[in-house]
Design a protein around this motif. Structure first.
Motif, PDB file in Angstrom:
ATOM      1  N   ASP A  74      28.700   6.879  44.281  1.00  0.00           N
ATOM      2  CA  ASP A  74      28.358   7.656  43.444  1.00  0.00           C
ATOM      3  C   ASP A  74      26.718   8.127  43.164  1.00  0.00           C
ATOM      4  O   ASP A  74      26.064   8.318  42.032  1.00  0.00           O
ATOM      5  CB  ASP A  74      28.904   7.294  41.772  1.00  0.00           C
ATOM      6  N   ARG A  75      26.390   7.416  44.151  1.00  0.00           N
ATOM      7  CA  ARG A  75      24.164   7.217  44.492  1.00  0.00           C
ATOM      8  C   ARG A  75      24.049   8.290  45.917  1.00  0.00           C
ATOM      9  O   ARG A  75      25.066   7.749  46.538  1.00  0.00           O
ATOM     10  CB  ARG A  75      24.448   5.392  44.495  1.00  0.00           C
ATOM     11  N   GLN A  76      23.336   8.236  45.471  1.00  0.00           N
ATOM     12  CA  GLN A  76      22.522   9.338  46.800  1.00  0.00           C
ATOM     13  C   GLN A  76      21.824   7.637  47.395  1.00  0.00           C
ATOM     14  O   GLN A  76      21.000   7.134  47.271  1.00  0.00           O
ATOM     15  CB  GLN A  76      21.307  10.432  46.124  1.00  0.00           C
ATOM     16  N   GLY A  77      21.470   8.193  48.799  1.00  0.00           N
ATOM     17  CA  GLY A  77      21.619   7.501  49.956  1.00  0.00           C
ATOM     18  C   GLY A  77      20.560   8.726  51.196  1.00  0.00           C
ATOM     19  O   GLY A  77      21.111   9.319  50.663  1.00  0.00           O
ATOM     20  N   VAL A  78      20.629   7.283  52.166  1.00  0.00           N
ATOM     21  CA  VAL A  78      20.074   8.150  53.746  1.00  0.00           C
ATOM     22  C   VAL A  78      21.139   7.274  54.448  1.00  0.00           C
ATOM     23  O   VAL A  78      20.998   6.373  53.824  1.00  0.00           O
ATOM     24  CB  VAL A  78      18.651   7.596  53.582  1.00  0.00           C
ATOM     25  N   SER A  79      21.287   8.053  55.137  1.00  0.00           N
ATOM     26  CA  SER A  79      21.841   7.462  56.681  1.00  0.00           C
ATOM     27  C   SER A  79      21.257   7.650  57.756  1.00  0.00           C
ATOM     28  O   SER A  79      20.824   8.792  57.895  1.00  0.00           O
ATOM     29  CB  SER A  79      23.296   8.106  56.838  1.00  0.00           C
ATOM     30  N   ILE A  80      20.829   6.935  58.703  1.00  0.00           N
ATOM     31  CA  ILE A  80      20.823   6.709  59.183  1.00  0.00           C
ATOM     32  C   ILE A  80      21.771   5.968  61.305  1.00  0.00           C
ATOM     33  O   ILE A  80      21.773   5.197  60.973  1.00  0.00           O
ATOM     34  CB  ILE A  80      18.909   5.744  59.582  1.00  0.00           C
ATOM     35  N   PHE A  81      20.703   6.714  61.761  1.00  0.00           N
ATOM     36  CA  PHE A  81      21.804   6.311  63.065  1.00  0.00           C
ATOM     37  C   PHE A  81      20.774   6.374  64.637  1.00  0.00           C
ATOM     38  O   PHE A  81      19.784   7.374  64.140  1.00  0.00           O
ATOM     39  CB  PHE A  81      22.685   7.408  63.442  1.00  0.00           C
ATOM     40  N   LEU A  82      20.247   5.439  65.121  1.00  0.00           N
ATOM     41  CA  LEU A  82      19.679   4.582  65.778  1.00  0.00           C
ATOM     42  C   LEU A  82      20.371   4.321  66.985  1.00  0.00           C
ATOM     43  O   LEU A  82      21.587   3.963  67.109  1.00  0.00           O
ATOM     44  CB  LEU A  82      18.269   3.423  65.022  1.00  0.00           C
ATOM     45  N   GLU A  83      20.022   4.042  68.139  1.00  0.00           N
ATOM     46  CA  GLU A  83      20.174   4.379  69.577  1.00  0.00           C
ATOM     47  C   GLU A  83      19.645   3.603  70.402  1.00  0.00           C
ATOM     48  O   GLU A  83      18.057   4.508  70.412  1.00  0.00           O
ATOM     49  CB  GLU A  83      20.688   5.113  70.207  1.00  0.00           C
ATOM     50  N   GLY A  84      19.719   2.520  71.195  1.00  0.00           N
ATOM     51  CA  GLY A  84      18.107   1.483  71.744  1.00  0.00           C
ATOM     52  C   GLY A  84      19.584   0.541  73.147  1.00  0.00           C
ATOM     53  O   GLY A  84      20.693   0.428  72.514  1.00  0.00           O
ATOM     54  N   PRO A  85      18.109   0.275  74.005  1.00  0.00           N
ATOM     55  CA  PRO A  85      19.146  -1.503  74.260  1.00  0.00           C
ATOM     56  C   PRO A  85      19.767  -1.603  73.870  1.00  0.00           C
ATOM     57  O   PRO A  85      18.885  -2.376  72.618  1.00  0.00           O
ATOM     58  CB  PRO A  85      18.153  -1.541  75.669  1.00  0.00           C
ATOM     59  N   SER A  86      21.005  -2.330  74.386  1.00  0.00           N
ATOM     60  CA  SER A  86      21.374  -3.838  73.387  1.00  0.00           C
ATOM     61  C   SER A  86      20.746  -4.794  74.305  1.00  0.00           C
ATOM     62  O   SER A  86      20.349  -4.784  75.614  1.00  0.00           O
ATOM     63  CB  SER A  86      22.518  -3.618  73.862  1.00  0.00           C
ATOM     64  N   SER A  87      21.283  -6.030  73.760  1.00  0.00           N
ATOM     65  CA  SER A  87      21.131  -7.531  73.864  1.00  0.00           C
ATOM     66  C   SER A  87      21.687  -8.314  74.983  1.00  0.00           C
ATOM     67  O   SER A  87      21.387  -9.122  75.761  1.00  0.00           O
ATOM     68  CB  SER A  87      20.799  -8.592  73.028  1.00  0.00           C
TER      69      SER A  87
ATOM     70  N   ARG B  33      23.645  -0.549  75.744  1.00  0.00           N
ATOM     71  CA  ARG B  33      23.418   0.384  74.577  1.00  0.00           C
ATOM     72  C   ARG B  33      24.069   0.146  73.377  1.00  0.00           C
ATOM     73  O   ARG B  33      24.928  -0.387  73.265  1.00  0.00           O
ATOM     74  CB  ARG B  33      23.058   1.533  75.270  1.00  0.00           C
ATOM     75  N   GLU B  34      23.494  -0.052  72.962  1.00  0.00           N
ATOM     76  CA  GLU B  34      23.878  -0.595  71.266  1.00  0.00           C
ATOM     77  C   GLU B  34      23.308   0.758  70.222  1.00  0.00           C
ATOM     78  O   GLU B  34      22.360   1.389  70.822  1.00  0.00           O
ATOM     79  CB  GLU B  34      23.295  -1.333  70.382  1.00  0.00           C
ATOM     80  N   TYR B  35      24.223   0.599  69.192  1.00  0.00           N
ATOM     81  CA  TYR B  35      24.111   1.864  67.987  1.00  0.00           C
ATOM     82  C   TYR B  35      23.972   1.100  67.173  1.00  0.00           C
ATOM     83  O   TYR B  35      24.493  -0.030  66.693  1.00  0.00           O
ATOM     84  CB  TYR B  35      25.598   2.547  68.151  1.00  0.00           C
ATOM     85  N   VAL B  36      23.032   1.703  65.984  1.00  0.00           N
ATOM     86  CA  VAL B  36      22.295   1.017  64.649  1.00  0.00           C
ATOM     87  C   VAL B  36      22.610   2.265  63.845  1.00  0.00           C
ATOM     88  O   VAL B  36      22.275   3.176  63.977  1.00  0.00           O
ATOM     89  CB  VAL B  36      21.287   0.118  64.496  1.00  0.00           C
ATOM     90  N   TRP B  37      23.971   1.816  62.793  1.00  0.00           N
ATOM     91  CA  TRP B  37      24.384   2.816  61.781  1.00  0.00           C
ATOM     92  C   TRP B  37      23.668   2.251  59.922  1.00  0.00           C
ATOM     93  O   TRP B  37      24.314   0.964  60.311  1.00  0.00           O
ATOM     94  CB  TRP B  37      25.410   3.848  61.291  1.00  0.00           C
ATOM     95  N   ILE B  38      22.258   2.640  59.923  1.00  0.00           N
ATOM     96  CA  ILE B  38      21.968   2.240  58.467  1.00  0.00           C
ATOM     97  C   ILE B  38      21.808   3.192  57.297  1.00  0.00           C
ATOM     98  O   ILE B  38      21.815   4.559  57.976  1.00  0.00           O
ATOM     99  CB  ILE B  38      20.336   1.872  58.827  1.00  0.00           C
ATOM    100  N   VAL B  39      21.954   2.615  56.547  1.00  0.00           N
ATOM    101  CA  VAL B  39      23.185   2.975  55.256  1.00  0.00           C
ATOM    102  C   VAL B  39      21.750   2.591  54.219  1.00  0.00           C
ATOM    103  O   VAL B  39      21.871   1.491  53.867  1.00  0.00           O
ATOM    104  CB  VAL B  39      23.874   3.656  54.498  1.00  0.00           C
ATOM    105  N   THR B  40      21.105   3.680  53.240  1.00  0.00           N
ATOM    106  CA  THR B  40      20.055   3.135  52.198  1.00  0.00           C
ATOM    107  C   THR B  40      20.304   3.113  50.821  1.00  0.00           C
ATOM    108  O   THR B  40      20.438   4.996  51.574  1.00  0.00           O
ATOM    109  CB  THR B  40      18.948   3.243  52.457  1.00  0.00           C
TER     110      THR B  40
END
Length: 621
Positions: free
Chosen positions: A560-573, A578-585
């Motif tokens: 029930d709180r407002q947030g921001v979802s961000i989806f990143l893509e880049g080379p993996s270790s 390659r890897e995906y990074v999904w960030i929820v704030t």
């Protein structure tokens, strides 16, 4: 001929205005749930039968009918009156009330006596009805057991020979007295307040009286805290938001009491007390305590307590008892235990020893154990200045000190001295409990037990079943899969939670997360979007090749709180991947919460259900 039409038009216009006013209300619906409504009802029925063997239900027909009529009126005005609600009075002078899944509701005689008017009593009952119709207990159980419960349901294990409660107990879910699933978050409390206020207004009670009663409890509980406040944390300014909620309800006057209230309050106040009585240690084996697991006296020695892989000397004239699983030990003097006449025994003075399933470092596992203690008494406060590292029998150990209101004697405060050490069986704990004003007298016995503590390499007969973890941060909790582990990251402001193959050690000795979570809290007073920008910059500084996927920065709602979802893509270790990074704030009172979910591109579809269910289960205080 026109007058009837005008009257009809006026009535229709009035209806439209009323509907418009009510249509502006915030819609509050039950949250995500793995249980069905029918299972809620079945669970409540089973739990009620168990609880009524532990509390003293009042045998007073007039008082029971009085409470029942109030409850039935409120339930009929709830957003789901189809639940089979029942209302009973418990002979207990403490100020408390609780409702089980599906509708069984209990009101302590002490709460009735403490109310200033019938509207205050009705307010507490409406609040409890709100928890039922919003299904808060099973919603919590679903979130905290989401990695185990679906398998149990799919296997058809619910409702087996031991009933639903027995099946759920096998995976750590319970709905009895003192269950963590009967203690609610602040957001759940606020929702129960609002739907309770709506019920009160619908049947003619002044909803603000609910807030006034809770404020009264807060003021009276400054030193010790009524039990109700331990289970129902204050979500904020109740008077303000309830007043705002009811502003457009209706114009006529609400009622606050009835002719019957004064006499019913007097009857409740005169009910024979069912307060906790001191019991001798000879009575303890028959008390069968779930939390302490007391089953029978230790027969080996009156001066020594033993368990799998540990032993210590018992203070003079104290008696030791082993738990039903033989892994836990309780040591108390003759006046060390209290219990209600038909309730569970609790420890007022004594020592508890055993094992706690927790992953991570000693400090992390200890933190999880202390949080588990605080679930039973949310007013226990940890004193960071008292945290110490030392060695117990040559094993690295940690000592912590908590203080708070006693859960066994009203108006009393207690100390908990907690000593922990990591052992093959799990996190060993020694919890020494004392009333604050008796700590000096009891300290020599505690010190004797600690200094005589000896460990052996004995293994448990059967290792505990792996269970999903609950990660608790500053103001938030969420579950993670049972085979993932929690580890501190290189920086102190975040923690990583990964599967066994989730961390890659680079040639230069550094480590990179390839699968799993980074979770943390950033102290900031920036607006959400700006704070999310700063966080994104931090991630891209760490890995400059990470790029925001076009169109994948979106608003999101979490608990029930407002947030921001961000989806990143880049080379993996990982080489060649390659890897995906999904960030929820999410902005919280403590700062910016963030959860970064990391996956190799080729495994994202497999890991996505785990990521999604974790997000759906985040709870903020």
């Amino acid at each position: 001929m026109q007058r009837p039409h005008r009257a009809l038009l006026a009535a229709l216009l009035t209806m439209i205005v009323v509907q418009a006013a009510f249509g502006q209300r915030k819609t509050i619906r039950p949250g995500w749930n793995l249980f069905s409504k029918e299972q809620d009802i079945a669970l409540g029925h089973e739990a009620a039968a168990e609880i009524e063997t532990q509390v003293e239900v009042v045998d007073d027909q007039r008082l029971t009918e009085y409470i029942g009529k109030i409850g039935e009126r409120l339930a009929a005005a709830s957003q789901d009156p189809s639940y089979p609600f029942t209302f009973k009075v418990v002979a207990d002078p403490s100020i408390n009330a609780f409702a089980l899944p599906g509708g069984p509701t209990y009101v302590n005689s002490g709460l009735i006596a403490a109310a200033d008017n019938e509207a205050q009593l009705a307010g507490v009952m409406a609040h409890e009805i709100g928890h039922v119709v919003l299904r808060h207990s099973t919603n919590q159980a679903s979130k905290r057991s989401l990695f185990q419960l679906p398998a149990v349901i799919a296997a058809g294990a619910l409702g087996g020979s031991g009933g639903m409660l027995g099946s759920l107990a096998n995976i750590g879910i319970g709905f009895g007295l003192n269950s963590v699933f009967m203690k609610y978050s602040r957001s759940a409390e606020r929702d129960a307040d609002i739907v309770g206020a709506r019920m009160m207004a619908a049947v003619g009670y002044d909803p603000v009286e609910m807030a006034h009663f809770f404020e009264k409890l807060e003021e009276a509980g400054a030193a010790s805290g009524p039990q109700f406040l331990s289970d129902h944390p204050n979500p904020g300014n109740r008077v303000q938001y309830i007043t705002e909620e009811i502003a457009s309800y209706r114009d006529d006057s609400y009622t606050t009491t009835s002719p019957a209230f004064a006499s019913m309050r007097s009857r409740a106040a005169n009910i024979e007390s069912a307060t906790q009585e001191s019991v001798t240690t000879s009575e303890l084996p028959n008390a069968a305590v779930e939390e302490q697991g007391i089953a029978e006296p230790v027969a080996l020695s009156p001066t020594k307590a033993t368990g799998p892989g540990y032993e210590f000397l018992v203070p003079d004239h104290w008696q030791a008892y082993v738990g039903s699983n033989a892994a836990t030990t309780t040591v108390v003097p003759s006046d060390g235990a209290n219990r209600p006449r038909r309730g569970r025994t609790s420890i007022r003075r004594g020592i508890l020893a055993g094992y706690f399933a927790a992953s991570g470092t000693l400090t992390q596992a200890t933190h999880s154990f202390i949080e588990n203690l605080q679930l039973s008494n949310i007013r226990l406060i940890l004193d960071p200045a008292q945290q110490k590292n030392f060695h117990a029998d040559h094993i690295r150990a940690e000592s912590n000190f908590l203080v708070g209101p006693s859960t066994t004697v009203r108006g009393e405060r207690e100390n908990l001295w907690v000593v922990t050490a990591q052992r093959p069986q799990g996190l060993f704990y020694l919890v020494m409990i004392s009333p604050v004003d008796e700590y000096g007298a009891l300290y020599p016995g505690f010190q004797r037990a600690l200094s005589s503590l000896r460990f052996s390499e004995e293994q448990p007969a059967a290792p505990p079943t792996s269970t999903a973890g609950i990660f608790a941060g500053q103001g938030y909790t969420f579950p993670y899969p049972p085979d993932w582990t929690v580890q501190p990251n290189a920086t102190a402001d975040r923690v990583r939670i990964t599967p066994t193959n989730g961390v890659l050690r680079n040639r230069d000795g550094t480590e990179a997360i390839t699968r799993g979570y980074l979770v943390g809290l950033i102290s900031t007073d920036e607006p959400l979007e700006n704070a999310a920008d700063r966080l994104l910059e931090r991630f891209q500084t760490t890995n400059p090749s990470l790029r925001l996927v076009r169109g994948q920065r979106k608003p999101i709602t979490v608990d029930d709180r407002q947030g921001v979802s961000i989806f990143l893509e880049g080379p993996s270790s990982l080489e060649g991947q390659r890897e995906y990074v999904w960030i929820v704030t999410v902005s919280t009172n403590e700062g910016l919460f963030y959860l970064a979910m990391i996956s190799p591109q080729g495994e994202y579809r497999e890991l996505y259900p785990t990521f999604k269910t974790t997000i759906d289960s985040i709870e903020f205080d």
